[in-house]
Design a protein around this motif. Structure first.
Motif, PDB file in Angstrom:
ATOM      1  N   ILE A 125       2.960  53.974  62.330  1.00  0.00           N
ATOM      2  CA  ILE A 125       2.181  53.215  63.313  1.00  0.00           C
ATOM      3  C   ILE A 125       0.715  53.314  62.911  1.00  0.00           C
ATOM      4  O   ILE A 125       0.152  54.409  62.874  1.00  0.00           O
ATOM      5  CB  ILE A 125       2.393  53.770  64.742  1.00  0.00           C
ATOM      6  CG1 ILE A 125       3.872  53.619  65.148  1.00  0.00           C
ATOM      7  CG2 ILE A 125       1.473  53.066  65.733  1.00  0.00           C
ATOM      8  CD1 ILE A 125       4.200  54.164  66.529  1.00  0.00           C
ATOM      9  N   ALA A 126       0.102  52.208  62.586  1.00  0.00           N
ATOM     10  CA  ALA A 126      -1.306  52.207  62.186  1.00  0.00           C
ATOM     11  C   ALA A 126      -2.171  52.636  63.371  1.00  0.00           C
ATOM     12  O   ALA A 126      -1.890  52.245  64.516  1.00  0.00           O
ATOM     13  CB  ALA A 126      -1.713  50.819  61.704  1.00  0.00           C
ATOM     14  N   PRO A 127      -3.222  53.410  63.131  1.00  0.00           N
ATOM     15  CA  PRO A 127      -4.045  53.923  64.248  1.00  0.00           C
ATOM     16  C   PRO A 127      -5.032  52.869  64.756  1.00  0.00           C
ATOM     17  O   PRO A 127      -6.244  53.021  64.652  1.00  0.00           O
ATOM     18  CB  PRO A 127      -4.764  55.119  63.616  1.00  0.00           C
ATOM     19  CG  PRO A 127      -4.849  54.799  62.158  1.00  0.00           C
ATOM     20  CD  PRO A 127      -3.635  53.975  61.832  1.00  0.00           C
ATOM     21  N   ILE A 128      -4.479  51.809  65.322  1.00  0.00           N
ATOM     22  CA  ILE A 128      -5.292  50.654  65.706  1.00  0.00           C
ATOM     23  C   ILE A 128      -6.301  50.984  66.808  1.00  0.00           C
ATOM     24  O   ILE A 128      -7.430  50.484  66.798  1.00  0.00           O
ATOM     25  CB  ILE A 128      -4.372  49.480  66.130  1.00  0.00           C
ATOM     26  CG1 ILE A 128      -3.468  49.044  64.950  1.00  0.00           C
ATOM     27  CG2 ILE A 128      -5.181  48.307  66.667  1.00  0.00           C
ATOM     28  CD1 ILE A 128      -4.204  48.552  63.725  1.00  0.00           C
ATOM     29  N   LEU A 129      -5.903  51.819  67.762  1.00  0.00           N
ATOM     30  CA  LEU A 129      -6.859  52.149  68.831  1.00  0.00           C
ATOM     31  C   LEU A 129      -8.062  52.891  68.260  1.00  0.00           C
ATOM     32  O   LEU A 129      -9.205  52.676  68.679  1.00  0.00           O
ATOM     33  CB  LEU A 129      -6.185  52.970  69.939  1.00  0.00           C
ATOM     34  CG  LEU A 129      -4.994  52.290  70.644  1.00  0.00           C
ATOM     35  CD1 LEU A 129      -4.493  53.143  71.799  1.00  0.00           C
ATOM     36  CD2 LEU A 129      -5.344  50.891  71.134  1.00  0.00           C
ATOM     37  N   LYS A 130      -7.813  53.736  67.274  1.00  0.00           N
ATOM     38  CA  LYS A 130      -8.935  54.428  66.615  1.00  0.00           C
ATOM     39  C   LYS A 130      -9.839  53.427  65.884  1.00  0.00           C
ATOM     40  O   LYS A 130     -11.063  53.575  65.896  1.00  0.00           O
ATOM     41  CB  LYS A 130      -8.409  55.433  65.587  1.00  0.00           C
ATOM     42  CG  LYS A 130      -7.865  56.718  66.182  1.00  0.00           C
ATOM     43  CD  LYS A 130      -7.642  57.733  65.046  1.00  0.00           C
ATOM     44  CE  LYS A 130      -7.043  59.019  65.560  1.00  0.00           C
ATOM     45  NZ  LYS A 130      -6.862  59.997  64.458  1.00  0.00           N
ATOM     46  N   TYR A 131      -9.232  52.460  65.213  1.00  0.00           N
ATOM     47  CA  TYR A 131     -10.053  51.454  64.526  1.00  0.00           C
ATOM     48  C   TYR A 131     -10.965  50.749  65.519  1.00  0.00           C
ATOM     49  O   TYR A 131     -12.150  50.540  65.272  1.00  0.00           O
ATOM     50  CB  TYR A 131      -9.174  50.414  63.806  1.00  0.00           C
ATOM     51  CG  TYR A 131      -8.359  50.990  62.663  1.00  0.00           C
ATOM     52  CD1 TYR A 131      -8.895  51.966  61.840  1.00  0.00           C
ATOM     53  CD2 TYR A 131      -7.059  50.564  62.418  1.00  0.00           C
ATOM     54  CE1 TYR A 131      -8.156  52.509  60.793  1.00  0.00           C
ATOM     55  CE2 TYR A 131      -6.320  51.100  61.375  1.00  0.00           C
ATOM     56  CZ  TYR A 131      -6.872  52.075  60.568  1.00  0.00           C
ATOM     57  OH  TYR A 131      -6.144  52.614  59.551  1.00  0.00           O
ATOM     58  N   ARG A 132     -10.385  50.366  66.630  1.00  0.00           N
ATOM     59  CA  ARG A 132     -11.168  49.631  67.618  1.00  0.00           C
ATOM     60  C   ARG A 132     -12.293  50.507  68.174  1.00  0.00           C
ATOM     61  O   ARG A 132     -13.421  50.034  68.347  1.00  0.00           O
ATOM     62  CB  ARG A 132     -10.267  49.109  68.739  1.00  0.00           C
ATOM     63  CG  ARG A 132      -9.346  47.983  68.258  1.00  0.00           C
ATOM     64  CD  ARG A 132      -8.344  47.559  69.325  1.00  0.00           C
ATOM     65  NE  ARG A 132      -8.944  47.273  70.600  1.00  0.00           N
ATOM     66  CZ  ARG A 132      -9.611  46.171  70.912  1.00  0.00           C
ATOM     67  NH1 ARG A 132      -9.743  45.227  70.009  1.00  0.00           N
ATOM     68  NH2 ARG A 132     -10.117  46.012  72.112  1.00  0.00           N
ATOM     69  N   GLN A 133     -11.984  51.751  68.426  1.00  0.00           N
ATOM     70  CA  GLN A 133     -13.021  52.651  68.943  1.00  0.00           C
ATOM     71  C   GLN A 133     -14.133  52.874  67.921  1.00  0.00           C
ATOM     72  O   GLN A 133     -15.286  53.080  68.283  1.00  0.00           O
ATOM     73  CB  GLN A 133     -12.391  53.974  69.380  1.00  0.00           C
ATOM     74  CG  GLN A 133     -11.705  53.859  70.742  1.00  0.00           C
ATOM     75  CD  GLN A 133     -10.605  54.885  70.961  1.00  0.00           C
ATOM     76  OE1 GLN A 133     -10.591  55.941  70.352  1.00  0.00           O
ATOM     77  NE2 GLN A 133      -9.662  54.552  71.826  1.00  0.00           N
ATOM     78  N   ALA A 134     -13.757  52.825  66.621  1.00  0.00           N
ATOM     79  CA  ALA A 134     -14.757  53.031  65.565  1.00  0.00           C
ATOM     80  C   ALA A 134     -15.521  51.746  65.239  1.00  0.00           C
ATOM     81  O   ALA A 134     -16.416  51.753  64.393  1.00  0.00           O
ATOM     82  CB  ALA A 134     -14.079  53.563  64.310  1.00  0.00           C
ATOM     83  N   GLY A 135     -15.130  50.658  65.879  1.00  0.00           N
ATOM     84  CA  GLY A 135     -15.828  49.394  65.627  1.00  0.00           C
ATOM     85  C   GLY A 135     -15.332  48.650  64.393  1.00  0.00           C
ATOM     86  O   GLY A 135     -16.017  47.763  63.878  1.00  0.00           O
ATOM     87  N   VAL A 136     -14.122  48.982  63.930  1.00  0.00           N
ATOM     88  CA  VAL A 136     -13.541  48.260  62.787  1.00  0.00           C
ATOM     89  C   VAL A 136     -12.906  46.964  63.303  1.00  0.00           C
ATOM     90  O   VAL A 136     -12.180  46.984  64.305  1.00  0.00           O
ATOM     91  CB  VAL A 136     -12.477  49.117  62.072  1.00  0.00           C
ATOM     92  CG1 VAL A 136     -11.806  48.327  60.948  1.00  0.00           C
ATOM     93  CG2 VAL A 136     -13.096  50.403  61.545  1.00  0.00           C
ATOM     94  N   ASN A 137     -13.177  45.869  62.620  1.00  0.00           N
ATOM     95  CA  ASN A 137     -12.561  44.599  62.989  1.00  0.00           C
ATOM     96  C   ASN A 137     -11.061  44.632  62.648  1.00  0.00           C
ATOM     97  O   ASN A 137     -10.673  45.015  61.551  1.00  0.00           O
ATOM     98  CB  ASN A 137     -13.241  43.459  62.211  1.00  0.00           C
ATOM     99  CG  ASN A 137     -12.711  42.081  62.610  1.00  0.00           C
ATOM    100  OD1 ASN A 137     -12.553  41.801  63.796  1.00  0.00           O
ATOM    101  ND2 ASN A 137     -12.424  41.238  61.621  1.00  0.00           N
TER     102      ASN A 137
END
Lengths: 474, 474
Positions: free
Chosen positions: A296-308
């Motif tokens: 499972i890709a850590p998508i919530l972390k990406y969003r929190q880090a500001g990654v598109n």
């Protein structure tokens, strides 16, 4: 190509509004209630209008093997895929049509085809896919999938690499071919974009990456690759570079605001910071990541880090469909089990933004696409809210994203051209397509992949799996 | 109701075979190539025949709120659900019809409706749902959802329980009503089965469970409940009984081969042994478990322990659809990320067996339903393999399960009666249904749940989540 959409429901800050939308040429000219009519009138009563989504990572020719590859992890699945990959341009053409049709009918107006090339016919493969997408009229990002190292080198050696007889072309030859493809096919004004798309660090040399960076800078092209899809690739990067794959790509200057990276399942917190700093885009392929057991890709972390972040279906041998709404739904709700705090969960409106504007940004078109904004290109999708799967009336976007919409796409416009009307693609004959897909295939499940047999014991050993009887999968 | 299916593709040990199937009355009378024709002929060329699946856990009236509840965990989601639950029998009727239609058109011939009852009109709610299902002709397992403790008691107290003003009926009154419903509606020969269905240990007293065990034994009824759907429920069981919920249910004699348990996300290895020993069935609701952030049920462990597993859509406010094929797909591939060894992953043929025979066994009909077997009831589904979403031709079952089939159900028979033909339900007017669903609803997203506001601070505190601003979800 001047028309007025009348009485369309659109999302606004507080709920929804009913508006008219004027389109002049390829551009949204006005959005407001009760506009004067320009051009043709399209009645949008009881229909929801949204910007078109991106199917931001797929491999169209995998359509020929959808449903048939047994449950296998990526490295063995790839071995089987390549044993049976189509070697005919006519099949490349049909599967590109099929991929475009399924994308359009599930809300996509743009497709990013990380296109598997027929050995020896690389240029012709690209030409064929471009032709198919232009016939359909979908916005097409054709990313020729290139690599210059043998398939087995995608599996960590564990100090003991089996022989591999697969033979690729050299980096120089590949880059030469790519240069020709760019010259010939890269036509943004016609809705066709060529990308530099080395498959990933697992099968590409430094030279190939460097050549892609150079070409993409020279022609302002986007870059597209797989990144850390599996645990095996995480191990491999350490084995190959002594650092994470993200650190490697950053060091060679591959990451940028024009770089999109498919999967991104096995990244560290430091890797995530690098993606954010370089303004790289993550293409989330949730269904493929489940199907291949990648994680499972850590998508919530990406969003929190500001990654598109945006969504892709991935190739339809690892999904096994091109239903973008399904990928968006699962790619949104999947992450609720990774964080107890529901205030971090993705809302349906955020999903829409990721699928539309997230895609546009990831492919360097954030100022031209991805939202219902006056002045942007008219890549639009109209959904029928009287369809059973969108009833009863509740929250249209909530139900579109969290439900299972079935044949809900009424109309699609790309660059202001209507290419779906009343739920049917108007630019090609889909009945003919079905008949050709049927005629060129057969129900066959007793095939056996030679390369899986060749790789399997090594893969199990390196991944720490118990030795096991090699099964006849069924 | 005598007919012959000609030239149907069916799965056999090695691949597929093309056969004819004779159905006489409600029963499969013969399966073999080139049978003599009895009764009507149905041309099944290029079509796949499978036993009907079970939609083994749903709550039909949630259809009225599908798509509208924001991302919330079960305990808060329930609070919002009940604040806006429909209080009209006419709505119960329409959503039962809608649930039946969506189930049929995604491969289901049986639906298990854990039916939310209108307070004060419990018996009438059951009568209404039974009527709807009989009109459609789907096999209906109506499981009146009963509970006798206030809603707040489903959340662990953490030593500090807020007030709850919700008022339920007493166990005695509920059991009396249930007895009447059994007398009136439990008619297996007519395809209607009443179940005893206390919602779960989180909201039910010992007395209510005991009464359900007694009734189910007296009338040979199935038992159906939620079990350990969330981490909160796991905490609650320890708080309430000082043991796991499974140990509690086992101690009171609730577990049996007629007992099916929805969700089963948070079980220990010892709990799993108890389910295996008691021959209880797990109903896997993968989409709802993701949507509500409940977790990933350990389905591969259940299978390895010999526990029977089948699939449910769950109510369509927590999914938010009734597409059984979607639940089966996600409920199969989801577990690949929980076990690196792909030899444990669920194959598409295993998924079919879980959905058909797994359901039949779970509802005490393993000898009568769930497989293409001479002598079993003719609950059959015919899939159109020339549909675009099932092309090109590869492995029909692989693509049906792993793809995203869209309108692929050509025909459905329940008890030998054809109730879907050429992709359309023949027993009710679906256009009328759509119009009524449309007319009785409105696009409205600015509602605010009073009970969520009331419960939220307590929930966050007990679950160890940081205090947070109470947001206006949108």
């Amino acid at each position: 190509m001047t028309f007025t959409l009348q009485q369309a429901l659109i999302p606004v800050d507080q709920g929804y509004a009913t508006v008219d939308v004027q389109v002049v040429g390829d551009t949204i000219a006005a959005i407001s209630p009760n506009l004067e009519v320009v051009g043709t009138v399209v009645n949008c009563e009881n229909k929801l209008l949204l910007p078109g989504f991106f199917n931001a990572h797929t491999h169209s020719s995998e359509m020929w093997q959808r449903g048939v590859i047994p449950p296998l992890p990526l490295e063995l699945w790839l071995a089987e895929l390549y044993d049976f990959a189509p070697l005919e341009l006519s099949k490349v053409y049909l599967s590109a049509l099929g991929t475009a049709v399924e994308t359009l009918l599930s809300g996509g107006t743009s497709v990013v085809d990380h296109l598997v090339l027929i050995p020896g016919q690389e240029f012709e493969t690209i030409a064929t896919a471009v032709r198919a997408y232009q016939e359909v009229g979908i916005r097409a990002f054709v990313a020729p999938l290139i690599w210059d190292q043998p398939l087995i080198s995608g599996i960590p050696t564990g100090g003991n690499q089996p022989e591999d007889t697969t033979q690729g072309r050299s980096a120089t030859e590949i880059l030469q071919m790519l240069q020709e493809a760019i010259n010939k096919f890269h036509q943004p004004e016609a809705g066709v974009y060529i990308l530099t798309a080395p498959t990933g660090m697992q099968l590409c040399s430094d030279q190939l990456f460097a050549g892609c960076v150079e070409l993409s800078d020279r022609y302002n092209l986007c870059r597209h690759s797989h990144l850390l899809e599996t645990k095996a690739q995480q191990l491999l990067a350490q084995e190959k570079y002594g650092c994470s794959a993200v650190e490697y790509l950053n060091r060679i200057g591959y990451l940028s605001s024009r770089t999109s990276l498919a999967h991104c399942v096995h990244l560290t917190d430091d890797d995530i910071k690098i993606l954010a700093q370089t303004q790289s885009t993550v293409v989330h392929n949730p269904l493929s990541n489940l199907r291949l057991g990648s994680g499972i890709a850590p998508i919530l972390k990406y969003r929190q880090a500001g990654v598109n972040v945006t969504f892709g279906c991935d190739g339809s041998s690892s999904n096994d469909s091109q239903d973008l709404l399904e990928a968006i739904k699962i790619g949104s709700i999947l992450h609720n089990v990774t964080d107890l705090d529901y205030q971090h969960w993705i809302t349906p409106r955020q999903s829409v933004e990721m699928a539309a504007l997230g895609g546009a940004k990831g492919f360097n078109l954030g100022d031209k696409l991805g939202s219902l904004t006056v002045g942007k290109k008219a890549d639009l999708v109209l959904y029928d809210l009287a369809n059973l799967s969108l009833l009863p009336r509740t929250d249209p976007i909530g139900l579109l994203i969290l439900g299972r919409p079935t044949q809900v796409v009424d109309s699609v416009w790309v660059d202001g051209k209507r290419i779906v009307e009343n739920g049917a693609v108007t630019t090609i004959n889909v009945e003919d397509l079905k008949q050709e897909l049927f005629a060129k295939s057969e129900w066959a499940t007793n095939r056996k992949s030679k390369t899986v047999t060749q790789f399997e014991a090594h893969y199990r050993s390196v991944m720490g799996l118990p030795e096991a009887e090699i099964k006849g999968y069924s």
